[in-house]
Design an enzyme around this catalytic site. Sequence first.
Site, PDB file in Angstrom:
ATOM      1  CG  LEU A  50      -0.846   9.439  10.703  1.00  0.00           C
ATOM      2  CD1 LEU A  50      -0.409   8.062  10.247  1.00  0.00           C
ATOM      3  CD2 LEU A  50      -2.262   9.639  10.460  1.00  0.00           C
TER       4      LEU A  50
ATOM      5  CG  HIS B 175       3.438   5.962  14.082  1.00  0.00           C
ATOM      6  ND1 HIS B 175       2.037   6.303  13.646  1.00  0.00           N
ATOM      7  CD2 HIS B 175       3.988   5.193  13.240  1.00  0.00           C
ATOM      8  CE1 HIS B 175       1.900   5.830  12.588  1.00  0.00           C
ATOM      9  NE2 HIS B 175       2.951   4.783  12.158  1.00  0.00           N
ATOM     10  CB  CYS B 176      -0.421   6.244  18.375  1.00  0.00           C
ATOM     11  SG  CYS B 176      -0.338   7.414  19.533  1.00  0.00           S
ATOM     12  CG  ASN B 177      -4.555   9.719  14.722  1.00  0.00           C
ATOM     13  OD1 ASN B 177      -3.664  10.573  14.097  1.00  0.00           O
ATOM     14  ND2 ASN B 177      -5.727   9.380  14.489  1.00  0.00           N
TER      15      ASN B 177
ATOM     16  CB  SER C 258       3.036   5.783  20.199  1.00  0.00           C
ATOM     17  OG  SER C 258       2.661   6.943  20.111  1.00  0.00           O
TER      18      SER C 258
END
Length: 218
Positions: free
Chosen positions: A38, A114-116, A122
């Site tokens: 993130l 992206h993820c967190n 991701s």
Amino acid sequence: MDEQAVRELVQGSSEVEWSYEMRRQCQEILKGLFLGPLQASKDLDALQALGITHIVCIRDAKEAFSVRPRFPEHFKYKVLDVEDNEDQNLIRRFPEAKLFIDDAIARGGRVLVHCNGGISLSPAFVVMYVMEHYKLSWEDALHFVQNRRYCISPNGGFLTQIKEYESIYKASDAVAAFPPQPRAASRRKREDEDEEDNRREEERKRPYTTDEDDAMMF
């Protein structure tokens, strides 16, 4: 590719020295495709310096208040609400992510996925993408991505689905390589066969006559 070429592809550059701080940044996994957390998606200057044009934002729905498109006026976004747990079906959601990435790269764009944390969720999508893109085994695809973003570690459920996806994409490729015969041609063949069968049936029902029978009729 032969075995040596695959090893060299998977290994990548040996010049990269990984540091802990790099987990907060994004890395280029293959040409035009970046993977990160993130934090990388929040740095407008860095994104523009990398030439990013598209962003795949993968998040658990409960993270929507923080993991969200931040610069819609600068980038085209694809948001996927995906639970970050081992029971989540990633394979069902992967095609829409792949379509978005393929379209962006085909247009000359550069994509950040992206993820967190950029550790499990991701990366699982990117591993499946790399696997199909280069026609690799799941293990080679996983190592390919790990050698470019060292900190990735998909959870057990995601890893199982990554393994399953290898057989899915290979089966799809096999079907594409040997397409079925066109239906129209098969239908015409059946119609011709039916017409021939009907002609023979009519001839069989027609009464048998001799030359004498024909003469008597006159």
